[in-house]
Design a protein around this motif. Structure first.
Motif, PDB file in Angstrom:
ATOM      1  N   ALA A 176      -0.364 -15.000 -22.817  1.00  0.00           N
ATOM      2  CA  ALA A 176       0.412 -14.091 -23.652  1.00  0.00           C
ATOM      3  C   ALA A 176       0.079 -12.632 -23.365  1.00  0.00           C
ATOM      4  O   ALA A 176       0.646 -11.733 -23.986  1.00  0.00           O
ATOM      5  CB  ALA A 176       0.158 -14.397 -25.123  1.00  0.00           C
ATOM      6  N   ARG A 177      -0.833 -12.399 -22.439  1.00  0.00           N
ATOM      7  CA  ARG A 177      -1.212 -11.024 -22.116  1.00  0.00           C
ATOM      8  C   ARG A 177      -0.061 -10.296 -21.413  1.00  0.00           C
ATOM      9  O   ARG A 177       0.796 -10.922 -20.787  1.00  0.00           O
ATOM     10  CB  ARG A 177      -2.454 -11.016 -21.224  1.00  0.00           C
ATOM     11  N   VAL A 178      -0.056  -8.993 -21.504  1.00  0.00           N
ATOM     12  CA  VAL A 178       1.009  -8.182 -20.901  1.00  0.00           C
ATOM     13  C   VAL A 178       0.795  -8.107 -19.389  1.00  0.00           C
ATOM     14  O   VAL A 178      -0.291  -7.755 -18.928  1.00  0.00           O
ATOM     15  CB  VAL A 178       1.014  -6.760 -21.499  1.00  0.00           C
ATOM     16  N   PRO A 179       1.821  -8.446 -18.604  1.00  0.00           N
ATOM     17  CA  PRO A 179       1.682  -8.395 -17.145  1.00  0.00           C
ATOM     18  C   PRO A 179       1.710  -6.953 -16.627  1.00  0.00           C
ATOM     19  O   PRO A 179       2.500  -6.125 -17.101  1.00  0.00           O
ATOM     20  CB  PRO A 179       2.893  -9.179 -16.649  1.00  0.00           C
ATOM     21  N   VAL A 180       0.858  -6.669 -15.658  1.00  0.00           N
ATOM     22  CA  VAL A 180       0.795  -5.342 -15.051  1.00  0.00           C
ATOM     23  C   VAL A 180       1.087  -5.466 -13.556  1.00  0.00           C
ATOM     24  O   VAL A 180       0.438  -6.237 -12.844  1.00  0.00           O
ATOM     25  CB  VAL A 180      -0.587  -4.693 -15.255  1.00  0.00           C
ATOM     26  N   THR A 181       2.076  -4.730 -13.098  1.00  0.00           N
ATOM     27  CA  THR A 181       2.418  -4.674 -11.678  1.00  0.00           C
ATOM     28  C   THR A 181       1.897  -3.362 -11.116  1.00  0.00           C
ATOM     29  O   THR A 181       2.179  -2.293 -11.665  1.00  0.00           O
ATOM     30  CB  THR A 181       3.943  -4.739 -11.475  1.00  0.00           C
ATOM     31  N   VAL A 182       1.126  -3.435 -10.037  1.00  0.00           N
ATOM     32  CA  VAL A 182       0.564  -2.233  -9.417  1.00  0.00           C
ATOM     33  C   VAL A 182       1.276  -1.982  -8.093  1.00  0.00           C
ATOM     34  O   VAL A 182       1.266  -2.835  -7.197  1.00  0.00           O
ATOM     35  CB  VAL A 182      -0.956  -2.375  -9.198  1.00  0.00           C
ATOM     36  N   LEU A 183       1.925  -0.819  -7.984  1.00  0.00           N
ATOM     37  CA  LEU A 183       2.612  -0.431  -6.760  1.00  0.00           C
ATOM     38  C   LEU A 183       1.655   0.381  -5.899  1.00  0.00           C
ATOM     39  O   LEU A 183       1.159   1.424  -6.333  1.00  0.00           O
ATOM     40  CB  LEU A 183       3.860   0.397  -7.073  1.00  0.00           C
ATOM     41  N   ILE A 184       1.381  -0.094  -4.697  1.00  0.00           N
ATOM     42  CA  ILE A 184       0.487   0.606  -3.792  1.00  0.00           C
ATOM     43  C   ILE A 184       1.196   0.825  -2.455  1.00  0.00           C
ATOM     44  O   ILE A 184       2.252   0.247  -2.191  1.00  0.00           O
ATOM     45  CB  ILE A 184      -0.843  -0.164  -3.595  1.00  0.00           C
ATOM     46  N   GLY A 185       0.634   1.654  -1.636  1.00  0.00           N
ATOM     47  CA  GLY A 185       1.257   1.974  -0.360  1.00  0.00           C
ATOM     48  C   GLY A 185       0.893   3.386   0.046  1.00  0.00           C
ATOM     49  O   GLY A 185       0.677   4.254  -0.806  1.00  0.00           O
ATOM     50  N   TYR A 186       0.819   3.638   1.349  1.00  0.00           N
ATOM     51  CA  TYR A 186       0.346   4.925   1.820  1.00  0.00           C
ATOM     52  C   TYR A 186       1.331   6.037   1.462  1.00  0.00           C
ATOM     53  O   TYR A 186       2.457   5.786   1.028  1.00  0.00           O
ATOM     54  CB  TYR A 186       0.098   4.888   3.337  1.00  0.00           C
ATOM     55  N   LEU A 187       0.896   7.264   1.650  1.00  0.00           N
ATOM     56  CA  LEU A 187       1.674   8.451   1.300  1.00  0.00           C
ATOM     57  C   LEU A 187       3.075   8.400   1.899  1.00  0.00           C
ATOM     58  O   LEU A 187       3.242   8.242   3.106  1.00  0.00           O
ATOM     59  CB  LEU A 187       0.944   9.713   1.797  1.00  0.00           C
ATOM     60  N   GLY A 188       4.085   8.528   1.042  1.00  0.00           N
ATOM     61  CA  GLY A 188       5.459   8.579   1.514  1.00  0.00           C
ATOM     62  C   GLY A 188       6.092   7.249   1.838  1.00  0.00           C
ATOM     63  O   GLY A 188       7.188   7.204   2.405  1.00  0.00           O
ATOM     64  N   ASN A 243     -10.127   2.680   5.854  1.00  0.00           N
ATOM     65  CA  ASN A 243      -8.732   3.004   6.124  1.00  0.00           C
ATOM     66  C   ASN A 243      -7.915   2.427   4.970  1.00  0.00           C
ATOM     67  O   ASN A 243      -7.703   1.222   4.887  1.00  0.00           O
ATOM     68  CB  ASN A 243      -8.288   2.392   7.459  1.00  0.00           C
ATOM     69  N   GLU A 244      -7.472   3.297   4.059  1.00  0.00           N
ATOM     70  CA  GLU A 244      -6.779   2.836   2.857  1.00  0.00           C
ATOM     71  C   GLU A 244      -5.522   2.053   3.188  1.00  0.00           C
ATOM     72  O   GLU A 244      -5.189   1.085   2.494  1.00  0.00           O
ATOM     73  CB  GLU A 244      -6.420   4.019   1.954  1.00  0.00           C
ATOM     74  N   ALA A 245      -4.815   2.450   4.239  1.00  0.00           N
ATOM     75  CA  ALA A 245      -3.578   1.751   4.597  1.00  0.00           C
ATOM     76  C   ALA A 245      -3.864   0.286   4.942  1.00  0.00           C
ATOM     77  O   ALA A 245      -3.075  -0.610   4.589  1.00  0.00           O
ATOM     78  CB  ALA A 245      -2.911   2.447   5.776  1.00  0.00           C
ATOM     79  N   VAL A 246      -4.974   0.028   5.611  1.00  0.00           N
ATOM     80  CA  VAL A 246      -5.368  -1.336   5.965  1.00  0.00           C
ATOM     81  C   VAL A 246      -5.723  -2.127   4.700  1.00  0.00           C
ATOM     82  O   VAL A 246      -5.285  -3.277   4.522  1.00  0.00           O
ATOM     83  CB  VAL A 246      -6.550  -1.332   6.941  1.00  0.00           C
ATOM     84  N   GLU A 247      -6.512  -1.513   3.807  1.00  0.00           N
ATOM     85  CA  GLU A 247      -6.912  -2.181   2.570  1.00  0.00           C
ATOM     86  C   GLU A 247      -5.689  -2.512   1.713  1.00  0.00           C
ATOM     87  O   GLU A 247      -5.621  -3.569   1.083  1.00  0.00           O
ATOM     88  CB  GLU A 247      -7.874  -1.290   1.778  1.00  0.00           C
ATOM     89  N   GLN A 248      -4.726  -1.606   1.687  1.00  0.00           N
ATOM     90  CA  GLN A 248      -3.526  -1.817   0.877  1.00  0.00           C
ATOM     91  C   GLN A 248      -2.727  -3.024   1.338  1.00  0.00           C
ATOM     92  O   GLN A 248      -2.138  -3.741   0.530  1.00  0.00           O
ATOM     93  CB  GLN A 248      -2.666  -0.548   0.911  1.00  0.00           C
ATOM     94  N   VAL A 249      -2.711  -3.269   2.624  1.00  0.00           N
ATOM     95  CA  VAL A 249      -2.012  -4.441   3.163  1.00  0.00           C
ATOM     96  C   VAL A 249      -2.844  -5.702   2.956  1.00  0.00           C
ATOM     97  O   VAL A 249      -2.331  -6.746   2.533  1.00  0.00           O
ATOM     98  CB  VAL A 249      -1.700  -4.243   4.664  1.00  0.00           C
ATOM     99  N   ALA A 250      -4.135  -5.614   3.222  1.00  0.00           N
ATOM    100  CA  ALA A 250      -5.002  -6.793   3.134  1.00  0.00           C
ATOM    101  C   ALA A 250      -5.031  -7.381   1.727  1.00  0.00           C
ATOM    102  O   ALA A 250      -5.096  -8.603   1.559  1.00  0.00           O
ATOM    103  CB  ALA A 250      -6.415  -6.423   3.584  1.00  0.00           C
ATOM    104  N   PHE A 251      -4.976  -6.535   0.704  1.00  0.00           N
ATOM    105  CA  PHE A 251      -5.063  -7.010  -0.680  1.00  0.00           C
ATOM    106  C   PHE A 251      -3.703  -7.327  -1.299  1.00  0.00           C
ATOM    107  O   PHE A 251      -3.629  -7.793  -2.429  1.00  0.00           O
ATOM    108  CB  PHE A 251      -5.778  -5.970  -1.549  1.00  0.00           C
ATOM    109  N   ALA A 252      -2.628  -7.083  -0.593  1.00  0.00           N
ATOM    110  CA  ALA A 252      -1.291  -7.225  -1.175  1.00  0.00           C
ATOM    111  C   ALA A 252      -0.955  -8.656  -1.565  1.00  0.00           C
ATOM    112  O   ALA A 252      -1.303  -9.605  -0.857  1.00  0.00           O
ATOM    113  CB  ALA A 252      -0.245  -6.703  -0.186  1.00  0.00           C
ATOM    114  N   ASP A 253      -0.260  -8.800  -2.696  1.00  0.00           N
ATOM    115  CA  ASP A 253       0.322 -10.085  -3.093  1.00  0.00           C
ATOM    116  C   ASP A 253       1.778 -10.172  -2.653  1.00  0.00           C
ATOM    117  O   ASP A 253       2.315 -11.267  -2.479  1.00  0.00           O
ATOM    118  CB  ASP A 253       0.250 -10.243  -4.618  1.00  0.00           C
TER     119      ASP A 253
END
Length: 343
Positions: free
Chosen positions: A15-27, A162-172
């Motif tokens: 019943a908890r509120v779902p949170v969607t996190v939008l990530i991705g490199y600049l632009g 490298n944040e761009a790499v981490e952002q892809v590796a952790f993506a759902d």
């Protein structure tokens, strides 16, 4: 720890509120996607949290026009959500979700393009109060097909991720955006690189954040703590520290007087021609002489576009706000350039 992960992943009647996190490199197109969600899901009660790297905010103003209630948007500036303002994320979410507040169908968090997703996701499991009120539904990574290979292949200083790499590796979920700017051969190269970093996350192509059903990214229950602990056993270790590339900085500019359209267009064009390699992202809302409508511009490296928005409000302060993120940026030079564009 594994028991906690299994328990939290299997809460089917959650019943908890779902949170969607939008990530991705600049632009990459996160704000464009967020605007699409808010436009198409107007019957859904969302709260929005926008994080920007510099002290001057732009994105919240680009999003705010999509919702009616001012209090539905929360801004976190002058720091990255994964480190300096992470406590603000817990504070805002706990305030939104505390008993007695208006019910929400979901929360959407738009991170800065320099965010490491791991500490952001960690927030939902180390805050004892928050983890009873909210669940992390998915980390949705937006990828800029035009610049992805450059960003993913960038060599960082020792100890800097490298944040761009981490952002892809952790993506759902992965959205390969701006597909209209590249050919099929490059798209296949980009997708091959993404698959080398993340073999499991479903991936779709899109242009301007469109071309797919929103149920691909919303309400998907895709985040798995067990999967992340498998990949990064020390994920719940709060002592871990994320180090940004110190050569990347943000410069924010303001102008209270109106700008000359020909001058500002010429200056930004010249700026990108001479420093486009070092300007990872630029964006702004401009007050143009003789125009009743706001003018918004956005740029990523050499790519630059702009369009008029709605009219300025009767009681709204008419001022121009510009943000530049990149390397070797000098406030004095940029500020002088802007002042030369005053009408």
């Amino acid at each position: 720890m594994a028991e906690l992960a299994s328990k939290m992943d299997k809460m089917d009647t959650d019943a908890r509120v779902p949170v969607t996190v939008l990530i991705g490199y600049l632009g990459a197109g996160k704000t464009t996607l967020l605007n699409r969600i808010l436009t198409e899901k107007q019957d859904t009660k969302y709260a929005v949290i926008v994080n920007e790297f510099g002290e001057l905010g732009i994105d919240d103003r680009l999003v705010r026009r999509r919702v009616n209630a001012e209090e539905d948007i929360f801004e976190m500036n002058n720091g990255c959500i994964c480190c300096t303002v992470r406590a603000d994320l817990s504070r805002i979410l706990n305030k939104l979700l505390q008993p007695g507040m208006k019910p929400l169908d979901g929360v959407i968090v738009e991170t800065t393009g320099l965010a490491d997703p791991a500490p952001v996701a960690q927030t939902f499991f180390v805050d004892e109060v928050l983890k009873e009120r909210a669940r992390l539904d998915a980390l949705v990574t937006v990828v800029d097909a035009k610049h992805a290979l450059t960003r993913l292949g960038e060599i960082k200083p020792e100890g800097v991720e490298n944040e761009a790499v981490e952002q892809v590796a952790f993506a759902d979920r992965i959205l390969v955006n701006k597909c209209d700017l590249v050919d099929e051969e490059q798209l296949q190269r980009v997708e091959a690189k993404l698959r080398s970093l993340n073999k499991l996350a479903p991936l779709v192509r899109c242009t301007k954040g469109a071309g797919f059903a929103l149920d691909f990214v919303l309400g998907v229950k895709a985040f798995s703590l067990a999967k992340v602990l498998d990949m990064e056993p020390d994920f719940l270790d709060e002592d871990g520290e994320h180090q940004h590339d110190s050569s990347i900085t943000s410069v924010g500019l303001k102008a209270s007087k109106p700008l000359d359209m020909v001058s500002i267009n010429g200056w930004l064009t010249e700026l990108l021609a001479s420093k486009g390699v070092d300007i990872f992202r630029m964006k702004g809302i401009l007050h143009i002489q003789g125009q009743e409508r706001k003018f918004v511009f956005q740029g990523v490296h050499m790519l630059f576009s702009g369009e008029p928005l709605e009219e300025w409000g009767v009681d709204e302060v008419r001022e121009s706000r510009l943000v530049f993120i990149g390397r070797n940026l000098k406030f004095e030079e940029l500020d002088a350039g802007l002042k030369d564009c005053l009408a």
